[in-house]
Motif scaffolding. Sequence first.
Motif, mmCIF file in Angstrom:
data_model
loop_
_atom_site.group_PDB
_atom_site.id
_atom_site.type_symbol
_atom_site.label_atom_id
_atom_site.label_comp_id
_atom_site.label_asym_id
_atom_site.label_seq_id
_atom_site.Cartn_x
_atom_site.Cartn_y
_atom_site.Cartn_z
ATOM 1 N N GLU A 244 0.705 -1.298 -0.080
ATOM 2 C CA GLU A 244 0.019 -0.086 -0.194
ATOM 3 C C GLU A 244 0.935 1.390 -0.073
ATOM 4 N N ARG A 252 -5.163 -1.083 -8.202
ATOM 5 C CA ARG A 252 -5.308 -2.035 -6.815
ATOM 6 C C ARG A 252 -5.357 -3.785 -7.504
ATOM 7 N N TRP A 255 -2.442 -5.481 -7.033
ATOM 8 C CA TRP A 255 -1.543 -5.553 -5.907
ATOM 9 C C TRP A 255 -1.286 -6.782 -5.136
#
Length: 272
Positions: A244, A252, A255
């Motif tokens: 993050e 995202r 991620w």
Amino acid sequence: MTEVTTMTSSTHPAYGELRPVTPLASVLLEDNPGHMTLDGTNTWLLRAPGADGCVVVDPGEEDEPHLERVLAAAGEVALVLITHRHHDHVGGAPWLARRAGAPVRALDPALTIDADPLADGEEIEAAGVRLRVMATPGHTSDSVSVLVDGPDAPPAVLTGDTVLGRGTTVIAHPDGALGPYLTSLRRLAELPAGTVALPGHGPERPDVVEAARAYLAHREERLDQVRGALAVLGADATPRQVVEHVYADVDRSLWGAAEMSVRAQLAYLRES
């Protein structure tokens, strides 16, 4: 299996079309694009001009239309080689072995069929082509690269997911590890300049030495970013917290892949 940072870009050929890359190597792109596979899995077909038989490297997933095209392009399959255990490379190998009556070889004995496992430094001659196995762990513990040599052809190396055609590679922790990956990149960087990289995903690269050096520089940059994140978040920060912080400006949806590599980076830093 790509990470989230794109280092180069190039147009890849259409799916299902056999495309010659060197006098000894042609590629057939599987239609399985995604975050982890880029345009899809590259299935490589190796043979010297006029040779009987063909070596198939990384058949891809158990995707019968793709595998049927591989068989049609290969003709007689002398050998199936696997660069590492991920399904998008090895899933179709049992199907291809049955249909072609060909042995399957990989570093991991669990993936072999009617053959011995590969060994680091081993030399193989098949389909008029000389192959030399290089253990290049890091992306996975069983990753190998394969040097391709033959008459009237430039030096080339099949890199699996150790070096991709674009972007950088996920370290699939805990099976993969950053320390061995850095060592593998250094081995590739010691090959002769101008050795063509034939990757598992993305277009070929004209010089694996240049690519490996760029990967090493990228890894050092990432490690510095992780060190910086730990200085802000604390030494016990979780991989997710580091993602993050370091990847805040990245979509995202990527991620999850980033977190695998961050886990490997944290393990490397904490063991150093």
